[in-house]
Design a protein around this motif. Structure first.
Motif, PDB file in Angstrom:
ATOM      1  N   GLU A   4      93.868  35.468  42.184  1.00  9.71           N
ATOM      2  CA  GLU A   4      93.008  35.658  41.012  1.00  9.71           C
ATOM      3  C   GLU A   4      91.587  35.160  41.280  1.00  9.71           C
ATOM      4  O   GLU A   4      90.616  35.789  40.858  1.00  9.71           O
ATOM      5  CB  GLU A   4      93.601  34.916  39.811  1.00  9.71           C
ATOM      6  N   GLU A   5      91.450  34.049  42.001  1.00 11.03           N
ATOM      7  CA  GLU A   5      90.120  33.536  42.339  1.00 11.03           C
ATOM      8  C   GLU A   5      89.380  34.496  43.258  1.00 11.03           C
ATOM      9  O   GLU A   5      88.175  34.692  43.113  1.00 11.03           O
ATOM     10  CB  GLU A   5      90.232  32.168  43.025  1.00 11.03           C
ATOM     11  N   ILE A   6      90.090  35.083  44.203  1.00  6.41           N
ATOM     12  CA  ILE A   6      89.475  36.034  45.131  1.00  6.41           C
ATOM     13  C   ILE A   6      88.952  37.245  44.359  1.00  6.41           C
ATOM     14  O   ILE A   6      87.827  37.703  44.576  1.00  6.41           O
ATOM     15  CB  ILE A   6      90.479  36.470  46.221  1.00  6.41           C
ATOM     16  N   ILE A   7      89.753  37.744  43.444  1.00  2.45           N
ATOM     17  CA  ILE A   7      89.351  38.909  42.649  1.00  2.45           C
ATOM     18  C   ILE A   7      88.138  38.573  41.783  1.00  2.45           C
ATOM     19  O   ILE A   7      87.191  39.362  41.703  1.00  2.45           O
ATOM     20  CB  ILE A   7      90.533  39.412  41.804  1.00  2.45           C
ATOM     21  N   ASN A   8      88.144  37.417  41.135  1.00  2.47           N
ATOM     22  CA  ASN A   8      87.004  37.012  40.308  1.00  2.47           C
ATOM     23  C   ASN A   8      85.745  36.828  41.147  1.00  2.47           C
ATOM     24  O   ASN A   8      84.649  37.203  40.721  1.00  2.47           O
ATOM     25  CB  ASN A   8      87.323  35.733  39.542  1.00  2.47           C
ATOM     26  N   THR A   9      85.893  36.268  42.338  1.00  2.00           N
ATOM     27  CA  THR A   9      84.745  36.092  43.222  1.00  2.00           C
ATOM     28  C   THR A   9      84.188  37.443  43.653  1.00  2.00           C
ATOM     29  O   THR A   9      82.968  37.646  43.643  1.00  2.00           O
ATOM     30  CB  THR A   9      85.137  35.256  44.466  1.00  2.00           C
ATOM     31  N   LEU A  10      85.053  38.373  44.032  1.00  3.00           N
ATOM     32  CA  LEU A  10      84.599  39.714  44.405  1.00  3.00           C
ATOM     33  C   LEU A  10      83.864  40.392  43.255  1.00  3.00           C
ATOM     34  O   LEU A  10      82.838  41.044  43.459  1.00  3.00           O
ATOM     35  CB  LEU A  10      85.782  40.575  44.841  1.00  3.00           C
ATOM     36  N   ILE A  14      80.014  40.573  44.135  1.00  2.00           N
ATOM     37  CA  ILE A  14      79.785  41.868  44.789  1.00  2.00           C
ATOM     38  C   ILE A  14      79.690  43.013  43.778  1.00  2.00           C
ATOM     39  O   ILE A  14      78.690  43.732  43.735  1.00  2.00           O
ATOM     40  CB  ILE A  14      80.889  42.161  45.829  1.00  2.00           C
ATOM     41  N   LEU A  15      80.721  43.213  42.969  1.00  3.16           N
ATOM     42  CA  LEU A  15      80.750  44.383  42.081  1.00  3.16           C
ATOM     43  C   LEU A  15      79.672  44.351  41.005  1.00  3.16           C
ATOM     44  O   LEU A  15      78.989  45.355  40.773  1.00  3.16           O
ATOM     45  CB  LEU A  15      82.130  44.527  41.439  1.00  3.16           C
ATOM     46  N   GLU A  75      91.440  45.619  34.010  1.00  8.30           N
ATOM     47  CA  GLU A  75      91.476  44.152  34.010  1.00  8.30           C
ATOM     48  C   GLU A  75      92.239  43.632  32.814  1.00  8.30           C
ATOM     49  O   GLU A  75      93.043  42.696  32.951  1.00  8.30           O
ATOM     50  CB  GLU A  75      90.055  43.592  33.977  1.00  8.30           C
ATOM     51  N   LYS A  76      91.984  44.190  31.647  1.00 11.62           N
ATOM     52  CA  LYS A  76      92.697  43.735  30.437  1.00 11.62           C
ATOM     53  C   LYS A  76      94.178  44.085  30.515  1.00 11.62           C
ATOM     54  O   LYS A  76      95.026  43.328  30.061  1.00 11.62           O
ATOM     55  CB  LYS A  76      92.094  44.375  29.183  1.00 11.62           C
ATOM     56  N   LEU A  77      94.478  45.224  31.093  1.00 16.37           N
ATOM     57  CA  LEU A  77      95.853  45.675  31.183  1.00 16.37           C
ATOM     58  C   LEU A  77      96.676  44.793  32.114  1.00 16.37           C
ATOM     59  O   LEU A  77      97.831  44.490  31.823  1.00 16.37           O
ATOM     60  CB  LEU A  77      95.874  47.132  31.668  1.00 16.37           C
ATOM     61  N   PHE A  78      96.091  44.381  33.222  1.00 15.84           N
ATOM     62  CA  PHE A  78      96.843  43.631  34.224  1.00 15.84           C
ATOM     63  C   PHE A  78      96.615  42.125  34.189  1.00 15.84           C
ATOM     64  O   PHE A  78      97.109  41.405  35.043  1.00 15.84           O
ATOM     65  CB  PHE A  78      96.529  44.165  35.622  1.00 15.84           C
ATOM     66  N   SER A  79      95.852  41.629  33.226  1.00 16.76           N
ATOM     67  CA  SER A  79      95.653  40.169  33.166  1.00 16.76           C
ATOM     68  C   SER A  79      96.453  39.531  32.055  1.00 16.76           C
ATOM     69  O   SER A  79      97.166  40.106  31.332  1.00 16.76           O
ATOM     70  CB  SER A  79      94.194  39.852  32.984  1.00 16.76           C
TER      71      SER A  79
END
Length: 79
Positions: A4-10, A14-15, A75-79
């Motif tokens: 989850e931290e990796i995804i938030n950092t990306l 980046i995005l 994001e809302k669907l999978f969090s």
């Protein structure tokens, strides 16, 4: 590092900056088309070119914002 931290950092490093840059770029392209359309009022070719740039600028904004919306839904669907 948890996944989850990796995804938030990306997302934040980046995005989001890339999306912001593309939104600014598409807006400038649209505005450039408006200026071309107005400045070339006496030339049919310049007006057509201005219309084309405005259309592509709007299309770019729709695509970018649509992708952002899909990402937010996922994001809302999978969090």
């Amino acid at each position: 590092m948890p996944q989850e931290e990796i995804i938030n950092t990306l997302k934040t490093k980046i995005l989001n900056p890339i999306e912001g840059f593309l939104i600014v770029l598409a807006t400038l392209f649209f505005l450039w088309g408006v200026v071309e359309f107005i400045a070339g009022a006496s030339s049919e070719e310049k007006r057509t070119q201005g219309k084309r740039h405005m259309l592509w600028g709007i299309l770019g904004l729709v695509i970018i914002l649509g992708a952002r919306g899909i990402r937010n839904v996922l994001e809302k669907l999978f969090s």
